[in-house]
Write a protein that holds these residues in place. Structure first.
Motif, PDB file in Angstrom:
ATOM      1  N   PHE A  97      11.938  10.441   1.576  1.00 13.45           N
ATOM      2  CA  PHE A  97      10.768   9.860   1.866  1.00 13.45           C
ATOM      3  C   PHE A  97      10.542   9.786   3.354  1.00 13.45           C
ATOM      4  CE2 PHE A  97      11.521   8.255  -2.476  1.00 13.45           C
ATOM      5  CZ  PHE A  97      10.060   8.033  -3.216  1.00 13.45           C
ATOM      6  N   SER A  98       9.153   9.810   3.967  1.00 19.12           N
ATOM      7  CA  SER A  98       9.276   9.744   5.230  1.00 19.12           C
ATOM      8  C   SER A  98       8.203   8.480   5.589  1.00 19.12           C
ATOM      9  CB  SER A  98       8.716  10.996   5.862  1.00 19.12           C
ATOM     10  OG  SER A  98       7.438  11.117   5.068  1.00 19.12           O
ATOM     11  N   GLY A  99       7.239   8.616   5.352  1.00 21.38           N
ATOM     12  CA  GLY A  99       6.265   7.274   5.459  1.00 21.38           C
ATOM     13  C   GLY A  99       5.196   7.719   6.583  1.00 21.38           C
ATOM     14  N   VAL A 100       4.188   7.216   6.701  1.00 24.05           N
ATOM     15  CA  VAL A 100       3.357   7.367   7.670  1.00 24.05           C
ATOM     16  C   VAL A 100       3.707   6.337   8.829  1.00 24.05           C
ATOM     17  CG1 VAL A 100       0.644   7.559   8.393  1.00 24.05           C
ATOM     18  CG2 VAL A 100       1.435   7.915   6.287  1.00 24.05           C
ATOM     19  N   LYS A 101       3.666   6.943  10.175  1.00 21.74           N
ATOM     20  CA  LYS A 101       3.939   5.854  10.990  1.00 21.74           C
ATOM     21  C   LYS A 101       2.919   4.723  11.297  1.00 21.74           C
ATOM     22  CE  LYS A 101       7.574   8.158  12.590  1.00 21.74           C
ATOM     23  NZ  LYS A 101       7.856   8.637  11.611  1.00 21.74           N
ATOM     24  N   GLY A 102       3.629   3.457  11.381  1.00 23.21           N
ATOM     25  CA  GLY A 102       2.672   2.061  11.831  1.00 23.21           C
ATOM     26  C   GLY A 102       2.025   1.475  10.900  1.00 23.21           C
ATOM     27  N   GLU A 103       1.333   0.619  11.058  1.00 20.78           N
ATOM     28  CA  GLU A 103       0.660  -0.547  10.069  1.00 20.78           C
ATOM     29  C   GLU A 103      -0.710  -0.122   9.984  1.00 20.78           C
ATOM     30  OE1 GLU A 103       2.030  -3.867   8.917  1.00 20.78           O
ATOM     31  OE2 GLU A 103       3.517  -2.161   8.749  1.00 20.78           O
ATOM     32  N   ILE A 104      -1.410  -0.629   8.902  1.00 20.31           N
ATOM     33  CA  ILE A 104      -2.737  -0.469   9.004  1.00 20.31           C
ATOM     34  C   ILE A 104      -3.370  -1.416   9.938  1.00 20.31           C
ATOM     35  CG2 ILE A 104      -4.825  -0.773   7.420  1.00 20.31           C
ATOM     36  CD1 ILE A 104      -2.768  -0.349   5.157  1.00 20.31           C
TER      37      ILE A 104
ATOM     38  N   GLN B  96      16.273   4.398   1.022  1.00 23.81           N
ATOM     39  CA  GLN B  96      17.108   5.720   1.016  1.00 23.81           C
ATOM     40  C   GLN B  96      18.041   5.814   2.015  1.00 23.81           C
ATOM     41  OE1 GLN B  96      14.304   8.819   0.964  1.00 23.81           O
ATOM     42  NE2 GLN B  96      15.002   9.562  -1.319  1.00 23.81           N
TER      43      GLN B  96
ATOM     44  N   LEU C 261      -1.807  10.279   2.819  1.00 27.83           N
ATOM     45  CA  LEU C 261      -2.072   9.719   1.615  1.00 27.83           C
ATOM     46  C   LEU C 261      -1.389  10.359   0.368  1.00 27.83           C
ATOM     47  CD1 LEU C 261      -3.082   6.595   1.286  1.00 27.83           C
ATOM     48  CD2 LEU C 261      -5.244   7.703   0.648  1.00 27.83           C
TER      49      LEU C 261
ATOM     50  N   GLU D 119       2.274  10.668   0.282  1.00 26.65           N
ATOM     51  CA  GLU D 119       3.062   9.504   0.234  1.00 26.65           C
ATOM     52  C   GLU D 119       3.044   8.966  -1.421  1.00 26.65           C
ATOM     53  OE1 GLU D 119       5.317   8.319   1.808  1.00 26.65           O
ATOM     54  OE2 GLU D 119       4.717   9.778   3.436  1.00 26.65           O
TER      55      GLU D 119
ATOM     56  N   GLU E  61      -6.571   1.930   1.016  1.00 27.58           N
ATOM     57  CA  GLU E  61      -5.732   1.117   1.073  1.00 27.58           C
ATOM     58  C   GLU E  61      -6.354  -0.411   1.200  1.00 27.58           C
ATOM     59  OE1 GLU E  61      -1.650   2.679   2.709  1.00 27.58           O
ATOM     60  OE2 GLU E  61      -3.097   3.232   4.047  1.00 27.58           O
TER      61      GLU E  61
ATOM     62  N   ASP F  36       0.691  -1.152  -0.055  1.00 26.78           N
ATOM     63  CA  ASP F  36       0.008   0.012   0.210  1.00 26.78           C
ATOM     64  C   ASP F  36       1.000   1.162   0.070  1.00 26.78           C
ATOM     65  OD1 ASP F  36      -2.714  -0.698  -0.070  1.00 26.78           O
ATOM     66  OD2 ASP F  36      -2.322  -1.783   1.837  1.00 26.78           O
ATOM     67  N   VAL F  37       0.228   2.330  -0.275  1.00 30.19           N
ATOM     68  CA  VAL F  37       0.968   3.560  -0.522  1.00 30.19           C
ATOM     69  C   VAL F  37       1.827   4.143   0.444  1.00 30.19           C
ATOM     70  CG1 VAL F  37       0.617   6.064  -1.045  1.00 30.19           C
ATOM     71  CG2 VAL F  37      -0.570   4.358  -2.440  1.00 30.19           C
ATOM     72  N   THR F  38       0.975   3.933   1.974  1.00 36.22           N
ATOM     73  CA  THR F  38       1.863   4.374   3.045  1.00 36.22           C
ATOM     74  C   THR F  38       2.684   3.583   3.610  1.00 36.22           C
ATOM     75  OG1 THR F  38       0.206   3.350   4.501  1.00 36.22           O
ATOM     76  CG2 THR F  38      -0.375   5.656   3.929  1.00 36.22           C
ATOM     77  N   ILE F  39       2.766   2.217   3.265  1.00 38.81           N
ATOM     78  CA  ILE F  39       3.836   1.242   3.560  1.00 38.81           C
ATOM     79  C   ILE F  39       4.673   1.548   2.594  1.00 38.81           C
ATOM     80  CG2 ILE F  39       4.321  -1.218   3.981  1.00 38.81           C
ATOM     81  CD1 ILE F  39       2.094   0.017   5.921  1.00 38.81           C
TER      82      ILE F  39
ATOM     83  N   GLY G  65       5.758   4.101   1.046  1.00 39.30           N
ATOM     84  CA  GLY G  65       6.637   5.322   1.556  1.00 39.30           C
ATOM     85  C   GLY G  65       7.414   4.865   2.689  1.00 39.30           C
ATOM     86  N   GLN G  66       7.108   4.001   3.710  1.00 33.42           N
ATOM     87  CA  GLN G  66       8.066   3.538   4.543  1.00 33.42           C
ATOM     88  C   GLN G  66       9.390   2.719   4.048  1.00 33.42           C
ATOM     89  OE1 GLN G  66       5.410   1.373   7.086  1.00 33.42           O
ATOM     90  NE2 GLN G  66       4.412   3.128   8.120  1.00 33.42           N
TER      91      GLN G  66
ATOM     92  N   TYR H 191      -5.597  11.471   7.355  1.00 35.05           N
ATOM     93  CA  TYR H 191      -5.256  10.684   6.551  1.00 35.05           C
ATOM     94  C   TYR H 191      -5.170  10.643   5.108  1.00 35.05           C
ATOM     95  CZ  TYR H 191      -5.555   5.939   4.387  1.00 35.05           C
ATOM     96  OH  TYR H 191      -5.331   4.709   3.520  1.00 35.05           O
TER      97      TYR H 191
ATOM     98  N   ALA I 210      11.640   4.992   2.396  1.00 31.90           N
ATOM     99  CA  ALA I 210      12.585   5.697   3.336  1.00 31.90           C
ATOM    100  C   ALA I 210      13.738   4.961   3.714  1.00 31.90           C
ATOM    101  CB  ALA I 210      11.637   6.205   4.538  1.00 31.90           C
TER     102      ALA I 210
ATOM    103  N   ARG J 266      -2.163   6.259  14.068  1.00 31.53           N
ATOM    104  CA  ARG J 266      -1.310   6.669  13.060  1.00 31.53           C
ATOM    105  C   ARG J 266      -1.141   8.263  13.121  1.00 31.53           C
ATOM    106  NH1 ARG J 266      -2.105   3.375   8.106  1.00 31.53           N
ATOM    107  NH2 ARG J 266       0.101   3.587   7.605  1.00 31.53           N
TER     108      ARG J 266
END
Lengths: 326, 345
Positions: free
Chosen positions: B291-298, A199, B277, B280, B72, A187-190, A192-193, B273, A196, B313
């Motif tokens: 890139f930073s990324g949203v913290k945590g899992e779904i 990188q 989104l 990202e 997602e 997924d998009v947010t994952i 991104g992690q 959210y 990161a 999150r």
């Protein structure tokens, strides 16, 4: 001056099938320096994954590396014995696959798999190996790594599994990592992690990274250089900014134009007509000419891979020299 | 319920809703196995695990509109699409088709409703019967439903294929003889053959290569103009949705968190959210970015966090977010968002 981490020269990987010879990788050359990211971009069947497998020596019959050289720190991997290759693979060179379940054994705990990987290449105690495994899990951002070591792969989510696969790739601090579509299933947010982490890794440890993907948008933010593949050949190559801002090859221009965010909302997308040709009986000359808006009679001759501007290569006889508003 | 719905954009205001969802929920329960049943008999606290795939969703889609549904994996967007299509009954709430309850319709009317709402699926390899020729795949349904006479079937199928951008001379072939993009065109021709006015596209371009994806998206837009179609376009790809949609609905763990006209969502996202989104999404315009990324899992939908599902999150979460479910409230004309921060401001 030390040689670059990886130098691929005129690589050819062909598959000898009953229906004929498939030239999956046909005369591919590129260089990756330490700490740099090369984005290897192409659509399905362009030969980008087979290029990755060839570097790791993982091409199965009926496929075979039939020509060219793969120089890893000056040493040719194509001529290396299987035993010597085993010492490098997973140690100095690692691979991350699209599906982490290809890397992970579903019936073994994570700690078993990771400790095994450490002990395969390092003479350390089990306790030390365990320590390293735990550190690697922490490094890729897995919370409470000590407890997660006891888990089985199915107890992780898709993104976490991919992190475990990346942690395994990192165990021996390799000089080169080949990542084959590692975030495509995420997924998009994952994603991104994971980007990161990649990188950070290159910047901190000087690992050279080959990022294989079909998604130009991902490499736009990640890579230093881009090589665009079409039908087994690199058709365009250069620094990421130049390739994306001033593409030379009509295929690259079309690919960039197809990205929805590059177009105005509601207007038709600039599409490439037709579809990717079968690699089994490619016509002579430029493989893209049937879909190319600039094709002419001369395109039936194989176009040379020429340097049109310093560091900017393209396999085309009539590239877009002027800046194209793609 | 309908009073709380936001007014649609002025141009579409007159059009009646094709589909209206009122407080629709869908739960899936895993049945207990033998050991669990036995344990329960013995008085152990074993309960059936229930997934709230869709949890109290209100949504209306007007004629001629393209609504993008984004989220997602596991957010319930496909389940919602199936309920809109009438394939899956909701566990609670009602689905109204032209103002009438879809599951209370009589036989003939129910068949009409199902015919006029068609679905295009993600996997062009799994959604076509491998043992049927293309002409049979496309021609079977219109013939069965009496939309075309036997004598006119051939010409009818040719027209459907041509409209979807396929060469009618290929209609004696089987699906495996086509590429992914062509198969998706067959799926589109099949859906259009029963003359629907509403298409639900569930990740219809996700499995295709970029250059083929552009061809199919252009086809969808052309068909919309020619046939006056209404779309529910389900996708995880914000770029695709931005390009195609009039209105965008964002889901997270079974709930709608934000809903607004497409331009509004991308220019003035309200929910944290949505903002995460958008931040990202890899953009081709971006060069060598960090890139930073949203913290945590779904979180697992089996055991979603209480209050606002996004609070573990969310960088702005406060006490109330952990306790109370935020309601979907209007923050600007036609723009609704479910976040407690909007009350504080």
């Amino acid at each position: 001056m030390s040689p670059p981490t990886l130098q691929v020269r005129n690589l050819k990987t062909h598959f000898f099938t009953r229906a004929g010879v498939v030239r999956a990788v046909d005369d591919v050359s590129f260089t990756v320096e330490s700490g740099k990211v090369l984005g290897l971009v192409g659509e399905s069947g362009s030969g980008k994954s087979v290029t990755g497998f060839s570097i790791l020596g993982l091409v199965d019959p009926p496929g075979r590396v039939t020509g060219g050289s793969i120089l890893f720190k000056g040493q040719d991997l194509a001529t290396l014995s299987e035993a010597a290759m085993r010492r490098l693979r997973g140690n100095r060179i690692a691979m991350i696959f699209q599906d982490p379940m290809m890397t992970l054994n579903p019936v073994l705990r994570i700690d078993t798999q990771m400790i095994e990987t450490v002990l395969a290449h390092a003479k350390v105690s089990r306790e030390e190996a365990r320590q390293r495994a735990r550190d690697a899990l922490g490094q890729v951002g897995i919370p409470s790594p000590e407890e997660r070591l006891h888990a089985y792969p199915h107890q992780f989510s898709g993104g976490m599994r991919q992190r475990v696969a990346i942690a395994i790739a990192l165990l021996h601090k390799p000089d080169l990592i080949v990542a084959d579509e590692p975030t495509t299933a995420l997924d998009v947010t994952i994603q991104g992690q994971i980007l990161a982490e990649a990188q950070k890794l290159c910047a901190e440890s000087g690992t050279a990274l080959i990022w294989i993907t079909h998604d130009l948008s991902v490499v736009a933010g990640l890579a230093d250089d881009i090589a665009v593949m079409y039908a087994g050949k690199v058709v365009e190559q250069g620094p990421v900014v130049d390739v994306l801002d001033a593409p030379l090859h009509p295929y690259t221009v079309g690919l960039i134009g197809s990205v929805p965010s590059r177009n105005h909302r509601g207007e038709p997308l600039r599409q490439i007509p037709g579809m990717t040709p079968s690699l089994l009986n490619l016509p002579a000359g430029c493989a893209f000419r049937a879909r190319c808006p600039r094709a002419e009679a001369r395109c039936a001759e194989p176009p040379p891979f020429a340097e049109y501007r310093p560091g900017r290569f393209a396999r085309c006889i009539h590239p877009y020299q002027e800046a194209v508003a793609a | 319920m309908s009073e709380t719905l936001a007014p649609p954009p002025p141009a579409l205001q007159e059009a009646p809703p094709i589909i209206e969802l009122r407080g629709v929920s869908r739960r899936f329960a895993t049945s207990l196995d033998f050991a669990a049943k036995l344990a329960r008999r013995l008085g152990l606290p074993v309960r059936e695990e229930v997934v709230h795939a869709v949890d109290g969703v209100d949504l209306s889609i007007r004629k001629g509109e393209v609504v993008g549904l984004v989220g997602e994996s596991g957010c319930g967007k496909s389940t919602l699409g199936r309920m809109v299509a009438g394939i899956l009954p909701p566990s609670a709430g009602s689905v109204l088709w032209w103002g009438r309850d879809l599951h209370g319709l009589s036989g003939a009317e129910a068949r009409q409703a199902k015919l006029r709402t068609q679905m295009i699926f993600q996997d062009p390899y799994a959604s076509l019967n491998p043992r049927l020729k293309v002409a049979e795949i496309v021609g079977e349904a219109p013939q069965y439903h009496g939309l075309v006479r036997r004598g006119g079937l051939d010409a009818y199928v040719d027209e459907q294929l041509r409209r979807a951008g396929l060469d009618p001379t290929l209609k004696r072939r089987y699906p495996h003889q086509f590429s992914g993009g062509q198969r998706q065109r067959i799926g589109i021709a099949r859906a259009l053959a029963v003359q629907p006015d509403f298409l639900i596209c569930d990740e219809a371009v996700a499995a295709l290569d970029v250059s083929i994806q552009a061809q199919i998206l252009n086809l969808f837009m052309k068909l919309r103009r020619e046939l006056d179609l209404t779309y529910l376009f389900i996708s995880h790809d914000l770029g695709v949705v931005e390009h195609l949609s009039d209105r965008v609905v964002i889901m997270y763990l079974g709930r709608v968190v934000e809903e607004a006209p497409a331009e509004e969502v991308f220019q003035r996202p309200n929910h944290p959210y949505t903002r995460a989104l958008l931040a990202e999404v890899p953009r081709i315009e971006a060069r060598k970015r960090a890139f930073s990324g949203v913290k945590g899992e779904i979180p697992s939908p089996l055991n979603p966090p209480p209050g606002c599902h996004f609070h573990p999150r969310c960088p702005h979460a406060f006490e109330r977010c952990r306790i109370e479910r935020p309601a979907l409230r209007e923050v600007a004309p036609g723009h609704r968002s479910a976040c407690h921060l909007n009350d504080a401001a």
